[in-house]
Structures are given as C-alpha cells and as structure tokens.
Scaffold this motif. Structure first.
Motif, PDB file in Angstrom:
ATOM      1  N   UNK A  14     -20.276   3.788   7.991  1.00  0.00           N
ATOM      2  CA  UNK A  14     -20.852   1.870   7.276  1.00  0.00           C
ATOM      3  C   UNK A  14     -19.096   1.581   6.975  1.00  0.00           C
ATOM      4  N   UNK A  15     -19.169   2.559   6.419  1.00  0.00           N
ATOM      5  CA  UNK A  15     -17.390   2.352   5.689  1.00  0.00           C
ATOM      6  C   UNK A  15     -16.227   1.739   6.773  1.00  0.00           C
ATOM      7  N   UNK A  16     -16.336   2.282   7.729  1.00  0.00           N
ATOM      8  CA  UNK A  16     -15.526   1.996   8.907  1.00  0.00           C
ATOM      9  C   UNK A  16     -15.682   0.884   9.763  1.00  0.00           C
ATOM     10  N   UNK A  17     -17.556   0.771   9.648  1.00  0.00           N
ATOM     11  CA  UNK A  17     -17.796  -0.899  10.107  1.00  0.00           C
ATOM     12  C   UNK A  17     -17.106  -1.648  10.002  1.00  0.00           C
ATOM     13  N   UNK A  68       0.758  -0.931   0.248  1.00  0.00           N
ATOM     14  CA  UNK A  68       0.338  -0.030  -0.141  1.00  0.00           C
ATOM     15  C   UNK A  68       1.209   1.122   0.034  1.00  0.00           C
ATOM     16  N   UNK A  69       0.453   1.561  -1.254  1.00  0.00           N
ATOM     17  CA  UNK A  69       1.737   2.882  -1.389  1.00  0.00           C
ATOM     18  C   UNK A  69       0.489   4.704  -0.800  1.00  0.00           C
ATOM     19  N   UNK A  70       1.002   4.885   0.280  1.00  0.00           N
ATOM     20  CA  UNK A  70       0.504   6.099   0.641  1.00  0.00           C
ATOM     21  C   UNK A  70      -0.176   5.736   2.759  1.00  0.00           C
ATOM     22  N   UNK A  71      -0.131   6.173   3.222  1.00  0.00           N
ATOM     23  CA  UNK A  71      -0.177   5.667   4.254  1.00  0.00           C
ATOM     24  C   UNK A  71      -1.497   6.605   5.137  1.00  0.00           C
ATOM     25  N   UNK A  72      -2.349   7.540   3.858  1.00  0.00           N
ATOM     26  CA  UNK A  72      -3.336   8.078   4.785  1.00  0.00           C
ATOM     27  C   UNK A  72      -4.953   7.690   4.952  1.00  0.00           C
ATOM     28  N   UNK A  73      -5.821   8.503   4.954  1.00  0.00           N
ATOM     29  CA  UNK A  73      -7.081   7.431   5.236  1.00  0.00           C
ATOM     30  C   UNK A  73      -7.878   6.465   4.487  1.00  0.00           C
ATOM     31  N   UNK A  74      -7.137   6.979   2.922  1.00  0.00           N
ATOM     32  CA  UNK A  74      -7.361   4.947   2.548  1.00  0.00           C
ATOM     33  C   UNK A  74      -6.742   4.293   2.454  1.00  0.00           C
ATOM     34  N   UNK A  75      -4.961   4.217   2.537  1.00  0.00           N
ATOM     35  CA  UNK A  75      -4.292   3.569   2.547  1.00  0.00           C
ATOM     36  C   UNK A  75      -4.498   3.006   3.831  1.00  0.00           C
ATOM     37  N   UNK A  76      -4.530   3.368   4.969  1.00  0.00           N
ATOM     38  CA  UNK A  76      -4.382   2.647   6.830  1.00  0.00           C
ATOM     39  C   UNK A  76      -6.084   1.721   6.316  1.00  0.00           C
ATOM     40  N   UNK A  77      -6.984   2.723   6.066  1.00  0.00           N
ATOM     41  CA  UNK A  77      -8.264   1.513   5.853  1.00  0.00           C
ATOM     42  C   UNK A  77      -8.277   0.813   5.314  1.00  0.00           C
ATOM     43  N   UNK A  78      -7.321   0.217   3.797  1.00  0.00           N
ATOM     44  CA  UNK A  78      -7.034  -0.580   2.928  1.00  0.00           C
ATOM     45  C   UNK A  78      -6.685  -1.792   3.818  1.00  0.00           C
ATOM     46  N   UNK A  79      -5.574  -1.113   4.524  1.00  0.00           N
ATOM     47  CA  UNK A  79      -4.271  -2.509   5.596  1.00  0.00           C
ATOM     48  C   UNK A  79      -5.388  -2.638   6.232  1.00  0.00           C
ATOM     49  N   UNK A  80      -6.208  -1.767   7.630  1.00  0.00           N
ATOM     50  CA  UNK A  80      -6.673  -2.968   8.375  1.00  0.00           C
ATOM     51  C   UNK A  80      -7.759  -3.857   7.715  1.00  0.00           C
ATOM     52  N   UNK A 108     -11.541  19.157  10.630  1.00  0.00           N
ATOM     53  CA  UNK A 108     -12.165  18.646  11.417  1.00  0.00           C
ATOM     54  C   UNK A 108     -12.639  17.539   9.814  1.00  0.00           C
ATOM     55  N   UNK A 109     -13.151  15.961   9.871  1.00  0.00           N
ATOM     56  CA  UNK A 109     -13.620  15.846   8.651  1.00  0.00           C
ATOM     57  C   UNK A 109     -14.648  15.309   8.420  1.00  0.00           C
ATOM     58  N   UNK A 110     -16.181  15.233   7.703  1.00  0.00           N
ATOM     59  CA  UNK A 110     -17.063  15.008   8.165  1.00  0.00           C
ATOM     60  C   UNK A 110     -17.322  13.501   7.870  1.00  0.00           C
ATOM     61  N   UNK A 111     -17.884  12.523   8.661  1.00  0.00           N
ATOM     62  CA  UNK A 111     -18.168  11.030   8.789  1.00  0.00           C
ATOM     63  C   UNK A 111     -19.599  10.514   8.317  1.00  0.00           C
ATOM     64  N   UNK A 112     -20.140  10.881   7.189  1.00  0.00           N
ATOM     65  CA  UNK A 112     -21.499  10.641   6.256  1.00  0.00           C
ATOM     66  C   UNK A 112     -21.241   9.731   7.023  1.00  0.00           C
ATOM     67  N   UNK A 113     -22.972   8.784   6.969  1.00  0.00           N
ATOM     68  CA  UNK A 113     -23.199   7.619   7.581  1.00  0.00           C
ATOM     69  C   UNK A 113     -22.464   6.987   6.554  1.00  0.00           C
ATOM     70  N   UNK A 114     -22.672   6.935   5.419  1.00  0.00           N
ATOM     71  CA  UNK A 114     -21.625   6.227   4.181  1.00  0.00           C
ATOM     72  C   UNK A 114     -20.073   5.453   4.586  1.00  0.00           C
ATOM     73  N   UNK A 160     -12.966   6.151   2.578  1.00  0.00           N
ATOM     74  CA  UNK A 160     -12.668   5.142   2.837  1.00  0.00           C
ATOM     75  C   UNK A 160     -14.159   3.825   2.099  1.00  0.00           C
ATOM     76  N   UNK A 161     -15.136   4.752   1.312  1.00  0.00           N
ATOM     77  CA  UNK A 161     -15.572   3.428   0.506  1.00  0.00           C
ATOM     78  C   UNK A 161     -14.948   3.044   0.206  1.00  0.00           C
ATOM     79  N   UNK A 162     -14.113   3.544  -0.578  1.00  0.00           N
ATOM     80  CA  UNK A 162     -13.280   2.808  -2.209  1.00  0.00           C
ATOM     81  C   UNK A 162     -12.307   1.846  -1.268  1.00  0.00           C
ATOM     82  N   UNK A 163     -11.689   1.760   0.040  1.00  0.00           N
ATOM     83  CA  UNK A 163     -10.840   1.353   0.890  1.00  0.00           C
ATOM     84  C   UNK A 163     -11.516  -0.316   1.178  1.00  0.00           C
TER      85      UNK A 163
END
Length: 377
Positions: free
Chosen positions: A52-55, A7-19, A43-49, A287-290
């Motif tokens: 769900x992706x974080x879940x 995984x190239x990149x340790x931002x939100x998408x990369x860390x979520x994919x790794x987890x 601040x980042x807005x975490x919409x319901x979608x 997050x939805x991508x991940x």
C-alpha cells in the motif's frame, strides 16, 4: 505545500521519500555514500502494508511485476517436524530489484552517488527546507541533529545471510513449503525463494554460541557445525555455502527516540528505529515512514506542521513493531525453555489455524489486509 529537501541516504526509505516528494512538485537531492545502487542482496518481504505504501509513491505495480507472491510458510523443528503455519501472503523481491524500481524514471542527477554526509556543515544548506535522515542505523543526521540520542545497542544475536544461485526452491528436500523458518536452541535458520533459480537463506545465532570458535573458521564451516543434524532442507543449503557469499553482522537496534524530528531534520527507516529482523518488518516500516512523511509534508501548511504530523503518525506504530521484533528475536533464539516454547507455539498454531484459514485473503493489491503471520524474509 511545496519546498526543497535534502535526503541523506539512497536506500529504500530515502528513494521512496524522494519519489513521493518529486511527484508532489518538490525539489529533491539525494546524497548516498555508496558509489552506486546495490548489485546483490537477499529477498525482502513486502507485506500488504508495504505494498500500500509503494502504491502511494507510485511503484506498486512495478514491484508486483518484479516479485513473487508467497501465500505463507512453516515454522519447523530442527528435525523438520512442523511447529506452526505462518503468514497470509507477502511478496518477495530482492533488494537490488526494489532499488531498481524506486530509481526507475527518477530525474537524472537526483541521486548523487559517492557523496555521503560526514560533517554538521553538510546539513546546514540554508536553501533546503527539510533534511531527511534516511542513512541507516549509524545515521549521521541522527548523530549531528539529535544531540543526546542513544547509540545503537546490540541485541545479543549475530545474523548470517546470503543467496544461493542455481538452486531451485522447489528442489529442496523434506518440506512442501517454499518459505520455512526452523527454530532450535539459541539459533534459527530460514529459507525463502529469491526467484525460480535461487534461494535466499538467513540464520540468527545467540552470540554466546559463537564463543570459542576457531579464529580461522570461515562462516561456511561455522554454520555447518552449528546446524549439523538439522533437517534435509537446511543441510542442503548449508552444504552449498561459499564463504565469499556469506554476509555476517552483529544485530543492533536503535533505542527509543523521544521524537523523529529536530527542527527541519527528520528521521526515517533504520535511522529512526532500526530493529531486529525477526518480524521481517524493517523494509516495510521504512516504506510506511516514507509514504507518511511525503503525505504529511504535502498536507501541512508549513514544514514544521508537516513534520509534526509525520512524527505523530509514525513514532508510536514503529515503536510497537520494534518492540515486537526485539521480543521475537529473544523467543526464536531462546537457549532455555525452548521445548516449552515449541509446545506453546504448536498449540497456539492449532487453535488459530481455522480462524486464519477462514479470514486470510492473501495479496490483493491496494486494499490488502494485514497478514496473520510473520514475514518470511
């Protein structure tokens, strides 16, 4: 299916994919060019979608514990009069806090800090089944593995953003809403809570309005001039700005790509579809991508099959959100026909408000419905 991923990149998408992949039994290495996770950010807005992706990657409860829920907000005119009510609920979390949640419990050594990918040879490890480009708008993976991919292009606007510690959101004058976005001619100004003792703010300005600014004018003075005479809440924030705490950057987007997949290489987040921030959907889409990539790779019979599943699942929806974000960027910072825009928005809001009030259920955990309005952050 099990395998190995770089995984190239340790931002939100990369860390979520790794987890997600680690939980599914994959071998994962994350390479991040920065020396460590961010220690500041808005601040980042975490919409319901997004929740769900974080879940789906196992951290929704931890995000709830570190975030605040805002039921909605208001769009305002520069004098403070309301234009519209927006939103049916989102959780607000700071970027550093979200990184901490995603990193918590990850095996030591999974993320290699200070190790960005800079050359094609870095992507040719024969022992890796999948290379995930989660490395942002200027993605090295996209540049090396997707020949002919268009370069990021300017949107014609410049963003300023930051946080103000020591200022309670409830102490701002002139509005009962903790989340506001104020639209004027060629510019907007947004305010959201960061936590009980800090305010998150952001501004978006048409590039032509910055022409002719004195070369020695700092961002605090510049914003003070651009937002002079706006309502008291904006004035209270702008009057406290410190040049050292203002992030300024030209807004860019990644034009449509014909595919997010090339061989064993796959793009997620801003590397695939960096977009205008005006719908507040960048982190959500990442997050939805991940989550979609993890599920597609686990369910696929082969890596190629899994990557095809991911591309089918995410390219169309993310393109539509990017298009909507671009449109909102233009509309919210319009320099012409702004009065007509405001009248139309106010009318639509009055017509839609009863339906939103009847149907909105707010943030309810894993089964959250899509919000009616825009992300406040």
């Amino acid at each position: 299916m099990h395998g190995s991923a770089l995984v190239v990149g340790g931002g939100i998408a990369g860390l979520a994919v790794a987890r997600g992949l680690l939980a599914a039994g994959w071998a994962v290495e994350v390479r991040e060019r920065e020396a460590g996770p961010p220690d500041s950010g808005t601040a980042l807005g975490m919409w319901p979608q997004a929740m769900a992706a974080l879940a789906r990657v196992g951290v929704a409860d931890a995000v709830r514990a570190r975030s605040v829920h805002e039921p909605g907000g208001a769009l305002l005119r520069p004098d403070g009069r309301p234009l519209a009510r927006v939103g049916a609920g989102a959780r607000l979390i700071s970027r550093p806090a979200l990184h901490e949640v995603l990193l918590d419990g990850m095996p030591s050594g999974t993320v290699v800090w200070g190790a960005g990918v800079t050359a094609p040879a870095d992507l040719r490890d024969p022992d890796v089944d999948v290379v995930v480009g989660a490395d942002g708008i200027r993605s090295a993976v996209r540049g090396h593995a997707f020949p002919g991919a268009p370069a990021p292009r300017p949107l014609g606007t410049v963003a300023f953003r930051g946080t103000l510690p020591g200022l309670s959101p409830g102490a701002l004058p002139g509005t009962a809403d903790a989340v506001t976005e104020t639209w004027g001619r060629g510019r907007l100004f947004g305010i959201t809570p960061q936590h009980p003792d800090a305010v998150n703010w952001f501004a978006c300005v048409r590039r032509e309005l910055l022409a002719g600014a004195p070369p020695d004018e700092g961002p605090a003075a510049l914003l003070g001039r651009l937002y002079r005479g706006w309502h008291p809440a904006v004035a209270a924030v702008v009057g406290r700005l410190d040049d050292r705490r203002v992030d300024r950057r030209e807004l860019l987007e990644v034009p449509r790509l014909p595919s997010y997949v090339a061989g064993r290489n796959v793009l997620v987040g801003d590397a695939a579809h960096a977009m205008a921030p005006n719908l507040g959907r960048g982190a959500c889409e990442a997050l939805l991508d991940a989550a979609a990539l993890v599920e597609a790779l686990v369910a696929g019979g082969t890596v190629a099959d899994g990557l095809r599943r991911y591309d089918r699942a995410r390219r169309g929806p993310s393109r539509r959100v990017a298009h909507g974000s671009r449109l909102m960027n233009r509309v919210s910072t319009a320099t012409t026909a702004a009065p007509a825009r405001d009248r139309l928005l106010s009318l639509v809001s009055r017509v839609a408000a009863p339906a939103v009030a009847a149907g909105g259920r707010g943030e309810r955990g894993r089964g959250e419905r899509s919000p009616a309005g825009r992300d406040a952050a």
